[in-house]
Design an enzyme around this catalytic site. Sequence first.
Site, PDB file in Angstrom:
ATOM      1  N   GLN A 179     -11.808  -9.149  18.976  1.00 50.18           N
ATOM      2  CA  GLN A 179     -10.653  -9.945  19.422  1.00 50.18           C
ATOM      3  C   GLN A 179      -9.853  -9.228  20.511  1.00 50.18           C
ATOM      4  OE1 GLN A 179      -9.418 -10.789  15.120  1.00 50.18           O
ATOM      5  NE2 GLN A 179      -8.705 -12.630  16.162  1.00 50.18           N
TER       6      GLN A 179
ATOM      7  N   LEU B 162      -5.757 -15.586  15.138  1.00 41.21           N
ATOM      8  CA  LEU B 162      -4.977 -15.124  16.287  1.00 41.21           C
ATOM      9  C   LEU B 162      -5.662 -15.484  17.603  1.00 41.21           C
ATOM     10  CD1 LEU B 162      -3.962 -11.553  15.047  1.00 41.21           C
ATOM     11  CD2 LEU B 162      -2.554 -13.623  15.029  1.00 41.21           C
TER      12      LEU B 162
ATOM     13  N   HIS C 133     -13.001 -13.581   6.810  1.00 39.73           N
ATOM     14  CA  HIS C 133     -12.647 -14.065   8.144  1.00 39.73           C
ATOM     15  C   HIS C 133     -12.961 -12.987   9.194  1.00 39.73           C
ATOM     16  CE1 HIS C 133      -9.858 -16.397  10.955  1.00 39.73           C
ATOM     17  NE2 HIS C 133      -9.912 -15.220  11.550  1.00 39.73           N
ATOM     18  N   GLU C 134     -12.579 -11.742   8.890  1.00 43.63           N
ATOM     19  CA  GLU C 134     -12.783 -10.661   9.872  1.00 43.63           C
ATOM     20  C   GLU C 134     -14.259 -10.303  10.013  1.00 43.63           C
ATOM     21  OE1 GLU C 134     -10.401 -10.171  11.758  1.00 43.63           O
ATOM     22  OE2 GLU C 134      -8.898 -11.123  10.485  1.00 43.63           O
TER      23      GLU C 134
END
Length: 164
Positions: free
Chosen positions: A51, A92, A133-134
């Site tokens: 990210q 994010l 999720h990560e």
Amino acid sequence: MALLPILKYPHPLLEQASTAIAAWDEHLKALVTDMFETMYRAKGLGLAAIQVAVPLRVFVADVGRERRQPQVFINPRIVKQSGQIDSVEGCLSYPGFEGLVRRSARVRVEAWDLEHKKFSVNASALGARVMQHEIDHLDGILFMRKAVPGTVQAVEKKSGNAAG
Ligand code: NI
């Protein structure tokens, strides 16, 4: 320390799989420090290196109520999972949207820490969701790609649901 820009969908890097970390060096330590600063500033519960445009298998997270439980996971993998739960989450890298995602209710994750020590954690509820999720980010998978069809929608204000 430095605040890093967070890549936003549809940046192509976000859908690329990251590479395993092989060197536990000063670059890795500096990256993790910057990732924590960036995650806390963005009020995320987790942040994967991809990210911030670094395609390496590392993510940081803090799911503590007081935001004082920083955790770093290097080369993480899910070794055990059970149960299923649908919950709303965001990202994010896709701000302003949320969707319903079905995830395992409980997971056991193995990873290495910054000292190159292997560890494992059992997580449930929010912790389990953030880790899944990560780890998906490390595989180039965004939450809306696996959300229950028709549930991803724009939200006017951040609801405080899981975002990482
Ligand atoms: Ni995310």
